[in-house]
Enzyme design. Structure first.
Site, mmCIF file in Angstrom:
data_model
loop_
_atom_site.group_PDB
_atom_site.id
_atom_site.type_symbol
_atom_site.label_atom_id
_atom_site.label_comp_id
_atom_site.label_asym_id
_atom_site.label_seq_id
_atom_site.Cartn_x
_atom_site.Cartn_y
_atom_site.Cartn_z
ATOM 1 N N LYS A 154 2.880 -22.125 33.809
ATOM 2 C CA LYS A 154 2.440 -22.692 35.081
ATOM 3 C C LYS A 154 0.937 -22.444 35.224
ATOM 4 C CE LYS A 154 2.419 -21.963 40.049
ATOM 5 N NZ LYS A 154 3.067 -21.380 41.241
ATOM 6 N N ASN B 144 8.494 -18.788 46.608
ATOM 7 C CA ASN B 144 8.536 -17.341 46.390
ATOM 8 C C ASN B 144 8.578 -16.612 47.728
ATOM 9 O OD1 ASN B 144 8.139 -14.638 45.683
ATOM 10 N ND2 ASN B 144 6.490 -15.037 44.281
#
Lengths: 262, 69
Positions: free
Chosen positions: A104, A213
């Site tokens: 990522k 998250n």
């Protein structure tokens, strides 16, 4: 009767996933809580950061002891990198530590928005792809920049719904819809989700998956919120596949008017 | 080899004997399977740990995966 595909999977870089929820592993109170929340989320892919080992405590428990890389696909990130050079160095180390090349990329501007720096992101993406990485890229909801990233060879486009860690929800539904329309590789909403309904909205728009998250890690009860996110992503995906009813300005009675008693 | 001063994760460290990357990791007490090493901004592959001698002025980064978003 059941018109929804039995195996509604998605694929990126040759790997196939049944879960459309990707979760981060940061900000938890403990590694035990991290492991419990990730298990409850049903996620199969997790983002991780690359940092210096604490030399004064080399025996300290490590993330890998709690979140098994054989069970979960690790997606190493470039959090904290502000230049293409730093991003490439960090991910080369990640590739050596983990032995895989799916990563990522995120190159951020300064606080308080930490907005994606698209010029630096494009430079880093080009360098990483040249170096053999398969790049899932965090980006602005900018269709021009997103198209450039896709044309460079990024394997997933990951626009924000709102600033990282803000929990403000999907603030840009119209722009996300444009991006979903034009993007041929998987499109994940990455950043902005605050609660379950936000994740459902992202999936109803037609995103491939959702990455989050803080919405789990900073919930009062992370494990329960992880389960809520799992269900919300599934619900949003099913609603997208089912195709919602048209909106209309007026009411339309649900019960027939014929046969009323007089 | 005499004394050599290297930098590991930003901290200076003195080596008194000829030391390989593998030797340094063992001295520190790290699980080799869970870390990656960069020497002077170049990756040291795990297969080269035992062959890579450290030299005066080397800068090493030893990293692992931690929680992140």
């Amino acid at each position: 009767m059941d018109s929804v595909p039995v195996a509604d999977t998605w694929s990126v870089a040759g790997r196939t996933f049944a879960s459309r929820l990707v979760v981060g592993t940061g900000k938890y109170k403990s590694l035990e809580e991290t492991a419990a929340a990730i298990a409850a989320s049903g996620a199969e892919m997790v983002t991780v950061a690359v940092r210096r080992v604490n030399l004064s405590d080399p025996g300290a428990p490590m993330l890998q002891d709690f979140v098994d890389p054989k069970v979960y696909t690790y997606l190493p990130n470039t959090a904290g990198c502000h230049t293409a050079k730093d991003a490439v160095r960090t991910l080369r180390l990640a590739r050596e530590a983990g032995g895989w090349n799916l990563v990522k990329l995120e190159v951020l501007g300064p606080p308080p928005h930490l907005y994606p720096d698209m010029q630096a992101t494009l430079e880093a993406a080009e360098a990483l792809i040249r170096d053999g990485f398969e790049v899932m890229v965090y980006c602005a909801d900018d269709p021009v920049a997103a198209k450039r990233l896709e044309d460079l060879g990024c394997v997933a486009i990951m626009p924000l719904g709102a600033p990282i860690g803000s929990g403000l929800g999907i603030q840009n539904a119209a722009m996300l819809s444009l991006l979903i329309e034009q993007t041929k590789v998987p499109l994940l909403v990455d950043a902005g989700v605050g609660t379950a309904s936000d994740a459902a909205i992202a999936m109803e728009l037609g995103c491939t998956a959702v990455l989050l998250n803080s919405a789990i890690a900073h919930a009062g009860d992370p494990v329960t919120m992880a389960r809520a996110m799992k269900l919300a992503v599934e619900a949003g995906r099913l609603a997208f596949l089912a195709k919602r009813m048209p909106r209309r300005m007026g009411a339309d009675p649900s019960s027939p008017l014929a046969g009323l008693i007089r | 080899m005499g004394e050599a001063t290297i930098t590991v994760n930003g901290q200076a460290r003195t080596l008194h004997d000829a030391t390989t990357v593998a030797g340094l990791l063992a001295t520190i007490g790290l699980d080799l399977r869970k870390v990656a090493v960069e020497r002077n901004e170049e990756i040291v592959p795990k297969s080269a740990y035992a062959l890579t001698m450290l030299a005066d002025g080397d800068a090493l980064e030893i990293v692992h995966f931690i929680g992140g978003g």
